[in-house]
Design an enzyme around this catalytic site. Structure first.
Site, PDB file in Angstrom:
ATOM      1  N   ASN A   1       8.691 -20.444   7.325  1.00 30.40           N
ATOM      2  CA  ASN A   1       9.189 -20.317   5.525  1.00 30.40           C
ATOM      3  C   ASN A   1      10.654 -19.253   5.333  1.00 30.40           C
ATOM      4  OD1 ASN A   1       7.765 -21.841   2.995  1.00 30.40           O
ATOM      5  ND2 ASN A   1       8.381 -19.378   2.176  1.00 30.40           N
ATOM      6  N   GLU A   2      10.813 -20.682   4.570  1.00 31.07           N
ATOM      7  CA  GLU A   2      11.969 -20.359   3.909  1.00 31.07           C
ATOM      8  C   GLU A   2      13.040 -18.961   5.021  1.00 31.07           C
ATOM      9  OE1 GLU A   2      11.181 -18.926  -0.026  1.00 31.07           O
ATOM     10  OE2 GLU A   2      11.358 -21.295  -0.466  1.00 31.07           O
TER      11      GLU A   2
ATOM     12  N   HIS B   1       0.523  -0.948   0.124  1.00 30.39           N
ATOM     13  CA  HIS B   1      -0.515  -0.159   0.021  1.00 30.39           C
ATOM     14  C   HIS B   1       1.077   1.233  -0.277  1.00 30.39           C
ATOM     15  CE1 HIS B   1      -2.977  -2.664   1.680  1.00 30.39           C
ATOM     16  NE2 HIS B   1      -3.100  -2.693   0.243  1.00 30.39           N
TER      17      HIS B   1
ATOM     18  N   GLU C   1       8.141 -27.987  -1.102  1.00 28.72           N
ATOM     19  CA  GLU C   1       8.122 -27.090  -1.934  1.00 28.72           C
ATOM     20  C   GLU C   1       8.788 -27.285  -3.188  1.00 28.72           C
ATOM     21  OE1 GLU C   1       7.737 -22.117  -2.236  1.00 28.72           O
ATOM     22  OE2 GLU C   1       6.677 -22.336   0.212  1.00 28.72           O
TER      23      GLU C   1
ATOM     24  N   HIS D   1       4.927 -17.345   7.414  1.00 30.31           N
ATOM     25  CA  HIS D   1       5.152 -17.268   5.799  1.00 30.31           C
ATOM     26  C   HIS D   1       5.181 -15.849   5.530  1.00 30.31           C
ATOM     27  CE1 HIS D   1       5.119 -20.106   2.252  1.00 30.31           C
ATOM     28  NE2 HIS D   1       6.023 -18.772   1.730  1.00 30.31           N
TER      29      HIS D   1
ATOM     30  N   ASN E   1      12.190 -26.286   0.189  1.00 30.64           N
ATOM     31  CA  ASN E   1      11.628 -25.721  -0.943  1.00 30.64           C
ATOM     32  C   ASN E   1      12.614 -26.020  -1.864  1.00 30.64           C
ATOM     33  OD1 ASN E   1       9.476 -25.514   1.115  1.00 30.64           O
ATOM     34  ND2 ASN E   1       9.716 -23.078   0.815  1.00 30.64           N
TER      35      ASN E   1
ATOM     36  N   ARG F   1      -0.897 -28.440   3.077  1.00 32.77           N
ATOM     37  CA  ARG F   1       0.140 -27.535   3.726  1.00 32.77           C
ATOM     38  C   ARG F   1      -0.497 -25.901   3.464  1.00 32.77           C
ATOM     39  NH1 ARG F   1       6.217 -24.496   2.473  1.00 32.77           N
ATOM     40  NH2 ARG F   1       5.777 -23.560   3.993  1.00 32.77           N
TER      41      ARG F   1
ATOM     42  N   TYR G   1      13.512 -24.997  -6.051  1.00 34.26           N
ATOM     43  CA  TYR G   1      13.015 -24.498  -7.302  1.00 34.26           C
ATOM     44  C   TYR G   1      14.073 -25.083  -8.746  1.00 34.26           C
ATOM     45  CZ  TYR G   1       8.553 -23.231  -5.232  1.00 34.26           C
ATOM     46  OH  TYR G   1       7.237 -23.093  -4.445  1.00 34.26           O
TER      47      TYR G   1
END
Ligand code: GBH
Length: 497
Positions: free
Chosen positions: A185-186, A58, A398, A141, A326, A96, A328
């Site tokens: 998370n991460e 915002h 992930e 997260h 996780n 999850r 990728y």
């Protein structure tokens, strides 16, 4: 049997033995994942508090591609029944998802617990269980209550108390029904990427200072929450708790760079894993010294990378019930040349190691700038983890592909198939105990600074439709069959769309 028949027969046996066994071990579980800020919307309903992503999008809308934000996202706050139905359509063993801290604790602290937030997550948990799907909860997260950010967020050491107070509330509210937990998370994104670039919330730029302080604090916060569960809840609820690390697989660009690659893995995976999972605990070997030297070179009077007391080391060491990864993508690494400049991770470089990061020209590109496809990376990473931290239980929390619009996502099916094949090789040929695989993600969602541009969903969402209609992609049909057959030996065709 005639001689010639015997020959044919043995040839047949050879073929059937060498044919790939594409089935998963008995008990192997499949799931899909999402995160609160990326799907829920309803950013200001009821008594929900503002969080750092609300503020970040915002305050300066140009921070996000096309000036998009998560105000409505997938509208999952209002469409919880449909999300549960999708999880059931796929036949998931577990789902999850993450909790919005400021939806449960509007002030960030447990002085007030939101009834509205509690009932939203109860609806989701109970709805999943009614369909035989296990809830797998991530406590954090990336959406810190803004009230805590105003007090320094992850750079204030008190965050370990704030986070563990929140964790205790959540374990108390939902622990009777939820048996699988991730604290954070991460953390490498929470600390390194956020503070070294300011590209993600909270938008604070503090390279090589904020990121280092945060690194230690996230580990203490995780450990404290893990110990609370272990002491107060595990005896009656028997659940498991860990944290999810984002691991990019690194290899040296040439053979001469093998040692540098190992150091890079220690500096990335290791700074968030070694203190917890190694036998000796503490920072990975060699890293503290390098980071101290860098601090001095940058003109600081001492290391900006905090050390651990013996007590802290012991407090963090062993605070896991499994390893959650996780994964990728992969990278190559090589030493920087004289005068070369550094970019910011993950598209960037390993400045602390005076090294440059590259990708192999043969690795396919994707809809995300940072994302190149290299299926073998997931296998090598799993084997590395087993070699370094031992024969633990591993969960892939992930994995998935970024594409653009469209229901025909043959390339996503290919990605899942090739990465899952490598997971099977890790299990069957290298004896890595991988027990869970989680597709990212259930439904297209708000992809952080990339807005709604790149898509990771098994289900497509029409974001121009106020109803946010969800439609299965080819990959959803395929994944459903994999789960049912417990094997990759399945096909999905475009006629099913
Ligand atoms: C995961 O992060 C997250 O857990 C999940 O929320 C996310 O949706 C998913 O992967 C897909 O991205 O624009 O150069 O600053 C993976 C690690 C961290 C990689 C953020 C991309 C932004 C790169 N990601 N990063 S950049």
């Amino acid at each position: 049997m005639s001689w010639s028949r015997a020959l044919v027969f043995s040839a047949l046996i050879a073929v059937s033995c060498s044919a790939e066994d594409l089935s998963f071990p008995p008990g192997f579980k499949f799931g899909a994942a999402t995160a609160a800020y990326q799907i829920e919307g309803a950013w200001n309903v009821s008594d929900k508090g503002e969080n750092i992503w609300d503020r970040f999008v915002h305050e300066d809308p140009t921070r996000i591609r096309n000036q998009e934000n998560g105000d409505v996202a997938c509208d999952s706050y209002n469409q919880v029944e449909r999300d549960i139905e999708i999880a059931a359509e796929l036949g998931l063993d577990y789902y999850r998802f993450s909790l919005s801290w400021s939806r449960i604790l509007p002030t960030g602290f447990p002085n007030k617990i939101s009834e509205d937030g509690t009932s939203y997550y109860n609806k989701l948990i109970d709805g999943l269980l009614a369909k035989g799907i296990q809830p797998f909860i991530t406590l954090y997260h990336w959406d810190l209550p803004q009230s805590l950010q105003d007090l320094g967020g992850w750079t204030n050491p008190l965050i370990a108390d704030w986070f563990s107070d929140y964790a205790r509330v959540v374990f108390t509210l939902f622990g009777d029904r939820v048996k699988m937990w991730l604290t954070l998370n991460e953390p490498i994104v929470i600390c390194d990427l956020s503070y070294n670039s300011a590209r993600l919330a909270p938008g604070v730029y503090s390279p090589h200072v904020g990121s280092y302080i945060c690194n230690k604090n996230v580990l203490l916060a995780h450990a404290k929450a893990w110990r609370i569960y272990d002491e107060e809840f595990k005896p009656k609820y028997h659940g498991k708790v860990s944290l999810a690390n984002q691991l990019i697989w690194f290899e040296g660009k040439t053979e001469a760079d093998a040692e540098l690659a190992e150091l890079t893995i220690q500096n990335m995976a290791g700074r968030y894993s070694h203190p917890i999972y190694s036998k000796e605990g503490g920072w990975p070997p060699g890293i503290e010294k390098i980071l101290e030297e860098n601090s001095l070179k940058r003109g600081f009077p001492r290391s900006m990378f905090p050390s651990f007391t013996q007590e802290e080391k012991e407090f963090i060491r062993g605070t896991y019930d499994f390893y959650a990864m996780n994964h990728y993508t992969s990278r190559y690494i090589r030493p920087a040349k004289e005068g070369e400049t550094f970019r910011i991770w993950p598209l960037g470089d390993a400045e602390d190691l005076n090294a440059k990061i590259e990708v192999h020209p043969d690795w396919p590109t994707t809809a995300s700038m940072w994302f190149f496809v290299n299926p073998e990376g997931i296998r090598k990473q799993l084997v590395w983890l087993k070699e370094n931290y031992g024969d633990l239980e591993f969960m892939i929390t992930e994995n998935g592909l970024a594409t653009f619009d469209g229901l025909d996502d043959t390339n996503r099916v290919e990605y899942y198939r090739e990465y899952l094949k490598q997971v099977l090789v890790a299990i069957k040929e290298y004896g890595v105990n991988v027990t869970h695989y989680t597709a990212w993600t259930l439904i297209d969602n708000f992809e952080w600074v990339d807005g709604y541009h790149s898509k990771f969903g098994l289900y497509e969402i029409d974001f121009s439709d106020p109803k946010r209609t969800r439609t299965p992609r080819l990959s959803a049909h395929w994944y459903k069959k994999v789960i049912k057959a417990h094997s990759l030996d399945v096909t999905a065709t475009k006629d099913e769309l």
